[in-house]
Design a protein around this motif. Structure first.
Motif, PDB file in Angstrom:
ATOM      1  N   LEU A  44       0.825  -1.198   0.000  1.00 11.89           N
ATOM      2  CA  LEU A  44       0.000   0.000   0.000  1.00 11.89           C
ATOM      3  C   LEU A  44       0.865   1.256   0.000  1.00 11.89           C
ATOM      4  N   LEU A  45       0.569   2.143  -0.932  1.00 15.92           N
ATOM      5  CA  LEU A  45       1.127   3.490  -0.912  1.00 15.92           C
ATOM      6  C   LEU A  45       0.111   4.327  -0.137  1.00 15.92           C
ATOM      7  N   ILE A  46       0.394   4.511   1.144  1.00 15.46           N
ATOM      8  CA  ILE A  46      -0.502   5.243   2.030  1.00 15.46           C
ATOM      9  C   ILE A  46      -0.104   6.714   1.963  1.00 15.46           C
ATOM     10  N   TYR A  47      -1.089   7.566   1.739  1.00 19.21           N
ATOM     11  CA  TYR A  47      -0.778   8.985   1.616  1.00 19.21           C
ATOM     12  C   TYR A  47      -1.809   9.827   2.361  1.00 19.21           C
ATOM     13  N   ARG A  48      -1.405  11.064   2.616  1.00 21.61           N
ATOM     14  CA  ARG A  48      -2.320  12.067   3.145  1.00 21.61           C
ATOM     15  C   ARG A  48      -2.031  13.370   2.414  1.00 21.61           C
ATOM     16  N   HIS A  49      -3.000  14.232   2.402  1.00 23.25           N
ATOM     17  CA  HIS A  49      -2.912  15.505   1.696  1.00 23.25           C
ATOM     18  C   HIS A  49      -3.088  16.586   2.752  1.00 23.25           C
ATOM     19  N   THR A  50      -2.013  17.273   3.110  1.00 24.07           N
ATOM     20  CA  THR A  50      -2.047  18.257   4.174  1.00 24.07           C
ATOM     21  C   THR A  50      -1.589  19.606   3.635  1.00 24.07           C
ATOM     22  N   GLY A  54     -10.155   2.380   3.533  1.00 25.48           N
ATOM     23  CA  GLY A  54     -10.327   3.559   2.687  1.00 25.48           C
ATOM     24  C   GLY A  54     -10.657   3.155   1.271  1.00 25.48           C
ATOM     25  N   ASP A  55     -10.483   4.081   0.362  1.00 27.74           N
ATOM     26  CA  ASP A  55     -10.751   3.874  -1.054  1.00 27.74           C
ATOM     27  C   ASP A  55      -9.445   3.453  -1.736  1.00 27.74           C
ATOM     28  N   PHE A  56      -9.263   2.163  -1.912  1.00 31.55           N
ATOM     29  CA  PHE A  56      -8.021   1.625  -2.483  1.00 31.55           C
ATOM     30  C   PHE A  56      -8.060   1.728  -4.003  1.00 31.55           C
ATOM     31  N   GLN A  57      -6.993   2.262  -4.577  1.00 30.65           N
ATOM     32  CA  GLN A  57      -6.888   2.405  -6.022  1.00 30.65           C
ATOM     33  C   GLN A  57      -5.619   1.706  -6.521  1.00 30.65           C
ATOM     34  N   PRO A  58      -5.720   0.934  -7.614  1.00 26.26           N
ATOM     35  CA  PRO A  58      -4.505   0.320  -8.153  1.00 26.26           C
ATOM     36  C   PRO A  58      -3.551   1.382  -8.681  1.00 26.26           C
ATOM     37  N   VAL A  59      -2.263   1.200  -8.402  1.00 20.96           N
ATOM     38  CA  VAL A  59      -1.240   2.121  -8.920  1.00 20.96           C
ATOM     39  C   VAL A  59      -0.484   1.457 -10.060  1.00 20.96           C
ATOM     40  N   GLY A  60      -0.078   0.190  -9.858  1.00 20.95           N
ATOM     41  CA  GLY A  60       0.646  -0.500 -10.914  1.00 20.95           C
ATOM     42  C   GLY A  60       1.397  -1.706 -10.398  1.00 20.95           C
ATOM     43  N   SER A  61       2.139  -2.315 -11.309  1.00 16.48           N
ATOM     44  CA  SER A  61       2.937  -3.494 -11.030  1.00 16.48           C
ATOM     45  C   SER A  61       4.390  -3.150 -11.392  1.00 16.48           C
ATOM     46  N   TYR A  62       5.331  -3.478 -10.513  1.00 14.91           N
ATOM     47  CA  TYR A  62       6.710  -3.006 -10.657  1.00 14.91           C
ATOM     48  C   TYR A  62       7.700  -4.137 -10.449  1.00 14.91           C
ATOM     49  N   LYS A  63       8.561  -4.337 -11.431  1.00 15.66           N
ATOM     50  CA  LYS A  63       9.605  -5.351 -11.313  1.00 15.66           C
ATOM     51  C   LYS A  63      10.784  -4.740 -10.564  1.00 15.66           C
ATOM     52  N   GLN A  64      11.160  -5.374  -9.465  1.00 12.97           N
ATOM     53  CA  GLN A  64      12.263  -4.900  -8.637  1.00 12.97           C
ATOM     54  C   GLN A  64      13.598  -5.380  -9.204  1.00 12.97           C
ATOM     55  N   ILE A 105       8.139  -8.997  -8.260  1.00 13.14           N
ATOM     56  CA  ILE A 105       7.110  -8.083  -8.759  1.00 13.14           C
ATOM     57  C   ILE A 105       6.358  -7.514  -7.566  1.00 13.14           C
ATOM     58  N   VAL A 106       6.223  -6.188  -7.494  1.00 13.33           N
ATOM     59  CA  VAL A 106       5.444  -5.531  -6.442  1.00 13.33           C
ATOM     60  C   VAL A 106       4.205  -4.915  -7.077  1.00 13.33           C
ATOM     61  N   ILE A 107       3.044  -5.287  -6.571  1.00 12.32           N
ATOM     62  CA  ILE A 107       1.769  -4.725  -7.018  1.00 12.32           C
ATOM     63  C   ILE A 107       1.355  -3.717  -5.957  1.00 12.32           C
ATOM     64  N   ALA A 108       1.164  -2.452  -6.380  1.00 10.71           N
ATOM     65  CA  ALA A 108       0.890  -1.383  -5.421  1.00 10.71           C
ATOM     66  C   ALA A 108      -0.515  -0.823  -5.582  1.00 10.71           C
ATOM     67  N   GLN A 112      11.231   1.040  -6.085  1.00 10.17           N
ATOM     68  CA  GLN A 112       9.865   1.466  -5.792  1.00 10.17           C
ATOM     69  C   GLN A 112       9.610   2.936  -6.157  1.00 10.17           C
ATOM     70  N   LEU A 113      10.608   3.633  -6.612  1.00 13.18           N
ATOM     71  CA  LEU A 113      10.459   5.049  -6.949  1.00 13.18           C
ATOM     72  C   LEU A 113       9.357   5.279  -7.987  1.00 13.18           C
ATOM     73  N   ALA A 114       9.225   4.377  -8.931  1.00 14.02           N
ATOM     74  CA  ALA A 114       8.204   4.517  -9.979  1.00 14.02           C
ATOM     75  C   ALA A 114       6.787   4.480  -9.401  1.00 14.02           C
ATOM     76  N   ILE A 115       6.606   3.879  -8.238  1.00 13.13           N
ATOM     77  CA  ILE A 115       5.282   3.855  -7.599  1.00 13.13           C
ATOM     78  C   ILE A 115       4.843   5.283  -7.291  1.00 13.13           C
ATOM     79  N   LEU A 116       5.752   6.078  -6.741  1.00 17.14           N
ATOM     80  CA  LEU A 116       5.443   7.482  -6.451  1.00 17.14           C
ATOM     81  C   LEU A 116       5.127   8.243  -7.736  1.00 17.14           C
ATOM     82  N   ASP A 117       5.965   8.051  -8.752  1.00 18.11           N
ATOM     83  CA  ASP A 117       5.766   8.745 -10.031  1.00 18.11           C
ATOM     84  C   ASP A 117       4.414   8.402 -10.649  1.00 18.11           C
ATOM     85  N   ASP A 118       4.090   7.112 -10.676  1.00 19.22           N
ATOM     86  CA  ASP A 118       2.825   6.685 -11.287  1.00 19.22           C
ATOM     87  C   ASP A 118       1.623   7.177 -10.487  1.00 19.22           C
TER      88      ASP A 118
END
Length: 155
Positions: A8-14, A69-79, A84-87, A140-146
């Motif tokens: 999970l890429l857990i985020y908040r907007h502050t 919460g409202d989970f949204q797919p981000v993508g699949s990433y080859k390390q 493979i990490v599915i985020a 995992q940097l591409a997870i943030l970008d995507d």
């Protein structure tokens, strides 16, 4: 077939700024590593397990709290190691000072015959995008970008 993990890429907007929750792995190998050592909460998908269910289970194991919460797919990433990490992303707030991770056992010191327990995660933190970009594992940097690209498309 490569190993598959989900997280999970857990985020908040502050105050108009995105912050991302990252975890630092416990154990002696990671003890003195910081930049490029943090991760999204994630772990292996068990046989027959749904990817999102695995991501939520792993986050609960590593943080000690259930994530909803409202989970949204981000993508699949080859390390770099081939895994493979599915985020999935989710907006929620977590008290990083209350994180209580599960533990794992390993022989320590090496070849000592002594087993020691270590937390899977020794700390968690909230990071702005520039900070997260420095802290997160390179694979995992591409997870943030995507995630940000998808957010731009949704606005």
């Amino acid at each position: 077939m490569p190993q598959r993990s989900a997280g999970l890429l857990i985020y908040r907007h502050t105050a108009g700024v995105f912050e991302f929750l990252l975890v630092h792995p416990g154990g002696p190998f990671w003890a003195r590593k910081d930049e490029g050592a943090w991760s999204i909460p994630k772990g292996l998908i068990e046989d027959g397990e749904d990817e999102l269910d695995a991501a939520k289970r792993e986050a609960q194991e590593e943080l000690g709290v259930g994530i909803d919460g409202d989970f949204q797919p981000v993508g699949s990433y080859k390390q770099p190691g081939g895994k493979i990490v599915i985020a999935f992303s989710v907006e929620t707030d977590v008290d990083v000072n209350a994180v209580k991770s599960n533990v794992f056992s390993m022989e320590w010191p090496p070849k000592s015959g002594t087993m020691k327990e270590f937390p899977e995660v020794d700390k968690a933190g909230w990071f702005t995008l520039p900070e997260a970009g420095l802290k997160i594992l390179k694979g995992q940097l591409a997870i943030l970008d995507d995630f940000l690209e998808r957010r731009r498309g949704a606005d």
